[in-house]
Scaffold this active site. Structure first.
Site, PDB file in Angstrom:
ATOM      1  N   ASP A  57     -12.466  -4.683  13.161  1.00  0.00           N
ATOM      2  CA  ASP A  57     -11.951  -4.708  11.612  1.00  0.00           C
ATOM      3  C   ASP A  57     -10.705  -5.673  11.788  1.00  0.00           C
ATOM      4  O   ASP A  57      -9.895  -5.744  12.842  1.00  0.00           O
ATOM      5  CB  ASP A  57     -11.539  -3.457  11.062  1.00  0.00           C
ATOM      6  CG  ASP A  57     -11.170  -2.289  12.016  1.00  0.00           C
ATOM      7  OD1 ASP A  57     -10.518  -2.932  12.850  1.00  0.00           O
ATOM      8  OD2 ASP A  57     -11.283  -1.266  11.490  1.00  0.00           O
ATOM      9  N   ASN A 102     -10.408  11.115   8.079  1.00  0.00           N
ATOM     10  CA  ASN A 102     -11.239  11.340   7.183  1.00  0.00           C
ATOM     11  C   ASN A 102     -12.844  11.161   7.822  1.00  0.00           C
ATOM     12  O   ASN A 102     -13.623  11.161   7.036  1.00  0.00           O
ATOM     13  CB  ASN A 102     -11.102  10.907   5.876  1.00  0.00           C
ATOM     14  CG  ASN A 102     -11.035   8.986   5.978  1.00  0.00           C
ATOM     15  OD1 ASN A 102     -11.456   8.668   7.032  1.00  0.00           O
ATOM     16  ND2 ASN A 102     -11.071   8.423   4.957  1.00  0.00           N
ATOM     17  N   GLU A 114     -15.126   3.652   5.051  1.00  0.00           N
ATOM     18  CA  GLU A 114     -14.279   4.648   4.436  1.00  0.00           C
ATOM     19  C   GLU A 114     -15.494   5.711   3.930  1.00  0.00           C
ATOM     20  O   GLU A 114     -16.801   5.196   3.572  1.00  0.00           O
ATOM     21  CB  GLU A 114     -13.616   4.577   3.132  1.00  0.00           C
ATOM     22  CG  GLU A 114     -12.482   3.659   3.451  1.00  0.00           C
ATOM     23  CD  GLU A 114     -11.215   4.469   4.195  1.00  0.00           C
ATOM     24  OE1 GLU A 114     -11.514   5.603   4.880  1.00  0.00           O
ATOM     25  OE2 GLU A 114     -10.312   3.789   4.320  1.00  0.00           O
TER      26      GLU A 114
HETATM   27  C1  GLP Z   1      -7.895   2.657  12.013  1.00  0.00           C
HETATM   28  C2  GLP Z   1      -8.929   1.724  12.337  1.00  0.00           C
HETATM   29  C3  GLP Z   1     -10.239   2.355  13.145  1.00  0.00           C
HETATM   30  C4  GLP Z   1      -9.430   3.569  14.310  1.00  0.00           C
HETATM   31  C5  GLP Z   1      -8.486   4.526  13.149  1.00  0.00           C
HETATM   32  C6  GLP Z   1      -7.873   5.671  14.223  1.00  0.00           C
HETATM   33  O1  GLP Z   1      -7.972   3.086  10.582  1.00  0.00           O
HETATM   34  N1  GLP Z   1      -9.498   0.829  11.531  1.00  0.00           N
HETATM   35  O2  GLP Z   1     -10.860   1.638  13.973  1.00  0.00           O
HETATM   36  O3  GLP Z   1     -10.491   4.246  14.797  1.00  0.00           O
HETATM   37  O4  GLP Z   1      -7.460   4.017  12.740  1.00  0.00           O
HETATM   38  O5  GLP Z   1      -7.028   5.249  14.715  1.00  0.00           O
HETATM   39  P1  GLP Z   1      -6.131   6.016  15.902  1.00  0.00           P
HETATM   40  O6  GLP Z   1      -6.692   5.572  16.871  1.00  0.00           O
HETATM   41  O7  GLP Z   1      -4.585   5.383  15.686  1.00  0.00           O
HETATM   42  O8  GLP Z   1      -5.921   7.517  15.456  1.00  0.00           O
END
Ligand code: GLP
Length: 238
Positions: free
Chosen positions: A66, A133, A140
């Site tokens: 993404d 979430n 989402e």
């Molecule tokens: C973002 C990314 C996800 C990722 C998530 C968790 O929203 N788009 O791909 O898995 O964060 O992030 P973290 O690993 O910092 O907890």
């Protein structure tokens, strides 16, 4: 789904790296699906060390999950910047083999082109983190399981969760381009990493809640080759 329970973040990163190594060893031109966030940083550190020890990533192809929309090019919080900073600049991944959704052109065209490239290069190993979430990439709750690469409006919780990387919450973009759940499920193998108490609800929903669009990660129960590496805190609600 295979579930590997580990003690902490370091052990999670080591396990993920050993699964990554197996895919690098088994494929002439490995196609790697890469994620951002704090979760894969330990894994990327180990991939960098592997390069310093003599391994070359020149033959690898990468796809990122993404990218934010609306950040100026080169913005330090863009996922493109994150990937170069945390992996690509200190290894020999080749620019032409790196795919990250382009946030500067027409989003619709970019989504279609991205999905097309994914179809021509099936991902051998997809690395995934979990949103608090239960989101995967930026899918989402409510996203259909057959969704392809698309533009999303980020939820308030996700913007709040990710605001720690920005100066102010208002600076967190409201939209992103993300591979869809359907795009992710096309990967041959998926490794999900979850560490820390903030991920306990998402891990519970993914494994023990209903398979439902309310928890995007629960879609992974429909895939034949998923490994979840989960540490003690993230597994605390199971
Ligand atoms: C973002 C990314 C996800 C990722 C998530 C968790 O929203 N788009 O791909 O898995 O964060 O992030 P973290 O690993 O910092 O907890």
């Amino acid at each position: 789904m295979e579930i590997i329970k580990v003690k902490d973040y370091e052990e999670m990163s080591e396990k993920a790296f050993s699964l990554m190594r197996a895919v690098l060893d088994d494929n002439k031109h490995p196609v790697l699906g890469l994620a951002t966030g704090s979760t894969p940083l330990g894994l990327y550190g180990k991939m960098k060390r592997f390069y310093e020890e003599g391994f070359s990533y020149k033959h690898c192809i990468t796809f990122n999950l993404d990218e934010y929309l609306g950040l100026p090019e080169g913005h330090p919080q863009s996922y493109r910047h994150y990937m170069y900073e945390n992996l690509f600049n200190s290894t020999d991944f080749q620019g032409d083999n790196i795919h990250i959704p382009d946030s500067t052109g027409d989003p619709e065209t970019i989504c279609n082109m991205y999905e097309h490239s994914l179809d021509s290069n099936r991902i051998d190993l997809q690395i995934l983190g979990l949103g608090g979430n239960g989101h995967i990439a930026f899918n989402e709750p409510g996203t259909p399981f057959d969704s392809l690469t698309h533009v999303v409006d980020l939820t308030e919780q996700t913007r709040e969760d990710n605001s720690r990387f920005f100066e102010r919450k208002e600076d967190v973009p409201t939209q992103a381009i993300t591979m869809g759940i359907g795009s992710i499920l096309k990967a041959k193998k998926i490794v999900v990493m979850a560490s820390g108490a903030a991920k306990a609800d998402a891990v519970y929903g993914m494994l023990e809640g209903p398979v439902s669009t309310d928890c995007p990660a629960s879609a992974l129960r429909n895939h034949p080759d998923v490994v979840l590496i989960v540490d003690e805190e993230a597994a605390s609600k199971l």
